[in-house]
Design an enzyme around this catalytic site. Structure first.
Site, PDB file in Angstrom:
ATOM      1  CD  GLU A 133      -2.492  -1.297   2.714  1.00  0.00           C
ATOM      2  OE1 GLU A 133      -2.349  -0.365   3.541  1.00  0.00           O
ATOM      3  OE2 GLU A 133      -3.175  -2.300   2.949  1.00  0.00           O
ATOM      4  CG  HIS A 175      -0.251   0.983   6.159  1.00  0.00           C
ATOM      5  ND1 HIS A 175      -1.378   0.676   6.878  1.00  0.00           N
ATOM      6  CD2 HIS A 175       0.796   0.560   6.919  1.00  0.00           C
ATOM      7  CE1 HIS A 175      -1.039   0.088   8.013  1.00  0.00           C
ATOM      8  NE2 HIS A 175       0.280   0.013   8.066  1.00  0.00           N
TER       9      HIS A 175
END
Length: 235
Positions: A203, A206
């Protein structure tokens, strides 16, 4: 179980503190509350004290490179109950996206959708040895806002269930804006890594500092490292 769950947690007891939102851009209203998630007495805009300090450092590094740019806070602390809500919401939304109903799903379809959901979302585990990263107060989902106040286009939205979520998706992509997207993902990564964070390999948005994933990624980066997690699940 994920690979980072092998990391021991030696809880340090550091408190959650409020993120000084005046220093950052903020996604408002909060995206998960907008969908119906309830935080009760908790707030999504809290992190462990040292993590907040590191996030402020990252913001300062960013502004040295791009004055008046800001890190945008999308989500931070997330109780396990909210993690469960978002996992269930994402599963239902993916079924709808495919033009199906849950009753129509074959066992294989159901399994494929759950696998896609858990590519992005951590299991809402109540086991103290396997906490979702956001439930430790050590993880934050972020993007960038430029000096005009506009959200920087990173090539895909936060939480998208697709390969575009992978941090290096646009590194060698033929899309005409690919290098623009990749450069901004790398900028976000660079200022966060410099402040002591690690980025989730799946991601672009994140980052965490002090949890199991952070420790595992540090250990993967150098076999001489022997990091443990200092933050476990809070609620």
């Amino acid at each position: 179980m994920r690979l980072y769950h092998q990391i021991p947690i030696l809880e340090c007891g550091e408190p959650l503190v409020e993120i000084p939102l005046e220093l950052f851009a903020v996604e408002s209203p909060h995206p998960y509350e907008k969908l119906g998630a309830t935080y009760g007495k908790s707030s999504p805009y809290y992190l462990r004290r040292s993590v907040v300090e590191s996030l402020i450092q990252a913001q300062n590094y960013l502004q040295l490179l791009h004055p008046q740019w800001q890190i945008q806070i999308f989500d931070a602390y997330r109780p396990v109950a909210v993690q469960q809500f978002m996992v269930d919401y994402t599963f239902a939304a993916e079924i709808q996206q495919q033009g199906l109903t849950e009753a129509q799903l074959s066992p294989n379809q159901r399994q494929e959708i759950w696998e896609a959901v858990y590519q992005i979302w951590a299991v809402p585990s109540l086991d103290e040895k396997t906490p979702p990263p956001h439930s430790t107060g050590a993880a934050v989902d972020i993007s960038l806002v430029d000096n005009t106040g506009r959200v920087v286009n990173m090539g895909s939205p936060i939480d998208e269930l697709s390969e575009r979520s992978h941090p290096d998706y646009y590194a060698d992509h033929p899309h005409p804006e690919a290098q623009y997207y990749h450069a901004h993902r790398q900028l976000l990564r660079d200022v966060m890594i410099k402040a002591g964070f690690q980025r989730n390999p799946q991601e672009w948005w994140h980052f965490s500092c002090g949890d199991q994933m952070w420790a595992w990624l540090n250990n993967q980066a150098d076999s001489a490292n022997c990091f443990t997690a200092r933050y476990g699940r809070l609620i």
